[in-house]
Write an enzyme that holds these catalytic residues in place. Structure first.
Site, PDB file in Angstrom:
ATOM      1  CG  ASN A 220     -11.567 -30.743  62.198  1.00  0.00           C
ATOM      2  OD1 ASN A 220     -11.107 -29.607  62.096  1.00  0.00           O
ATOM      3  ND2 ASN A 220     -12.211 -31.162  63.281  1.00  0.00           N
TER       4      ASN A 220
ATOM      5  N   GLY B   4      -9.167 -38.334  68.413  1.00  0.00           N
ATOM      6  CA  GLY B   4      -7.791 -38.021  68.819  1.00  0.00           C
ATOM      7  C   GLY B   4      -7.195 -39.003  69.806  1.00  0.00           C
TER       8      GLY B   4
ATOM      9  CD  GLU C 161     -11.256 -31.122  69.052  1.00  0.00           C
ATOM     10  OE1 GLU C 161     -10.979 -30.322  68.152  1.00  0.00           O
ATOM     11  OE2 GLU C 161     -10.972 -32.340  68.990  1.00  0.00           O
TER      12      GLU C 161
ATOM     13  CE  LYS D  40      -9.637 -32.582  65.488  1.00  0.00           C
ATOM     14  NZ  LYS D  40      -9.859 -33.473  66.615  1.00  0.00           N
TER      15      LYS D  40
ATOM     16  CD  GLU E 111     -16.007 -35.897  64.254  1.00  0.00           C
ATOM     17  OE1 GLU E 111     -15.019 -36.308  63.647  1.00  0.00           O
ATOM     18  OE2 GLU E 111     -16.068 -34.765  64.747  1.00  0.00           O
TER      19      GLU E 111
ATOM     20  CG  HIS F 178     -15.190 -30.804  66.235  1.00  0.00           C
ATOM     21  ND1 HIS F 178     -14.423 -30.976  67.359  1.00  0.00           N
ATOM     22  CD2 HIS F 178     -14.829 -31.779  65.360  1.00  0.00           C
ATOM     23  CE1 HIS F 178     -13.615 -32.008  67.166  1.00  0.00           C
ATOM     24  NE2 HIS F 178     -13.841 -32.504  65.960  1.00  0.00           N
TER      25      HIS F 178
ATOM     26  CB  SER G 134      -8.935 -42.608  65.991  1.00  0.00           C
ATOM     27  OG  SER G 134      -8.713 -41.815  67.141  1.00  0.00           O
TER      28      SER G 134
HETATM   29  P1  PGA Z   1      -9.209 -37.497  64.773  1.00  0.00           P
HETATM   30  O1  PGA Z   1     -10.240 -36.253  64.821  1.00  0.00           O
HETATM   31  O2  PGA Z   1      -9.345 -38.110  63.393  1.00  0.00           O
HETATM   32  O3  PGA Z   1      -7.857 -36.876  65.010  1.00  0.00           O
HETATM   33  O4  PGA Z   1      -9.636 -38.449  65.835  1.00  0.00           O
HETATM   34  C1  PGA Z   1     -11.503 -36.354  64.230  1.00  0.00           C
HETATM   35  C2  PGA Z   1     -12.254 -35.067  64.433  1.00  0.00           C
HETATM   36  O5  PGA Z   1     -12.131 -34.470  65.521  1.00  0.00           O
HETATM   37  O6  PGA Z   1     -12.999 -34.637  63.543  1.00  0.00           O
END
Ligand code: PGA
Length: 249
Positions: free
Chosen positions: A12, A172, A98, A14, A166, A96, A212
């Site tokens: 992803n 993140g 976000e 983003k 998640e 997601h 992460s």
């Molecule tokens: P990250 O993001 O691996 O940077 O924690 C995962 C995601 O948001 O899908």
């Protein structure tokens, strides 16, 4: 992971990447080598879907990171599942954290988007997970079950769905869930599928973990019986993504 579910690793990106940066990612993914036992899909910014499809290896699927629940019309700034398919892409990431927490998308809207994307022939990666305060107050199971229940009426074909659990506190932050923490929730999610959909769907649906994930944490997570792969943010922009794709070898 156990059983005959194919290991699945999604990236992803983003809101990251330029054409030049995507060319670099495409290069390390071409060099790989990528395990043939892993299904790989990367989620690209909408404006680069076509470019990414052209440059990434053919055995890597391309996903949009969002789409709307209508085929066309007066929806400024949105893209439709048909547009994504028109660019040669087969997947979409929906719900997601976000989208939920920065852009205020509700369970109901996400559910409708999942239903429409499936009806238009896209495969869908629905995302969900608890916030830190919810985990700390012992509400994780209740929260994730409610998120799944909201999606269920619109999931018409489970074979086109890969569920991405998640935990929001792990995204993140560098705070990867421990293998035991992630496995506990994945087992509960599979039991939910058994109780609310069917034994067959529970056995065949990939449930992937995100938050992460790195080359350092992926192997032990991948060895858990109910973790069928990953959704990877930050590390999917770096060459270590190849090691995560190959976590199961
Ligand atoms: P990250 O993001 O691996 O940077 O924690 C995962 C995601 O948001 O899908």
């Amino acid at each position: 992971m156990t059983g005959d579910r194919k290991f699945f690793v999604g990236g992803n990106w983003k809101m990251n990447g330029t054409k030049a940066e995507i060319a670099v990612i495409a290069k390390f993914m071409k060099t790989g080598p990528l395990s043939p036992n892993t299904e790989v899909v990367v989620g690209c910014p909408q404006c680069y879907l076509g470019y990414s499809r052209e440059h990434l290896p053919a055995n890597v699927g391309v996903a949009a990171q969002n789409c709307y629940k209508a085929a066309k019309g007066a929806f400024t700034g949105e893209v439709s599942p048909g547009m994504i398919k028109d660019l040669g892409c087969e997947w979409v990431i929906l719900g997601h954290s976000e989208r939920r927490n920065v852009f205020g998308e509700s369970d109901q809207l996400i559910s409708e988007k999942i239903g429409f994307a499936l009806s238009e022939g896209l495969k869908v990666i629905p995302c969900f997970g608890e916030q830190l305060a919810e985990r700390e107050s012992g509400r994780t199971k209740e929260v994730v079950f409610a998120q799944l229940s909201a999606m269920k009426p619109n999931i018409t074909d489970w074979s086109k769905v890969v569920l991405a659990y998640e935990p929001v506190w792990a995204i993140g932050t560098g705070l990867t869930a421990s293998p035991a923490q992630a496995q506990e929730v994945h087992a509960q999610l599979r039991q939910w599928l058994r109780d609310n959909v069917s034994e067959e769907v529970a056995n065949s649906t990939r449930i992937i973990y995100g938050g992460s994930v790195t080359a350092g944490t992926c192997k032990e997570l991948a060895s858990q019986p109910d973790i069928d792969g990953f959704l990877v943010g930050g590390a999917s922009l770096k060459p270590e993504f190849v090691a995560i794709i190959n976590a199961q070898q």
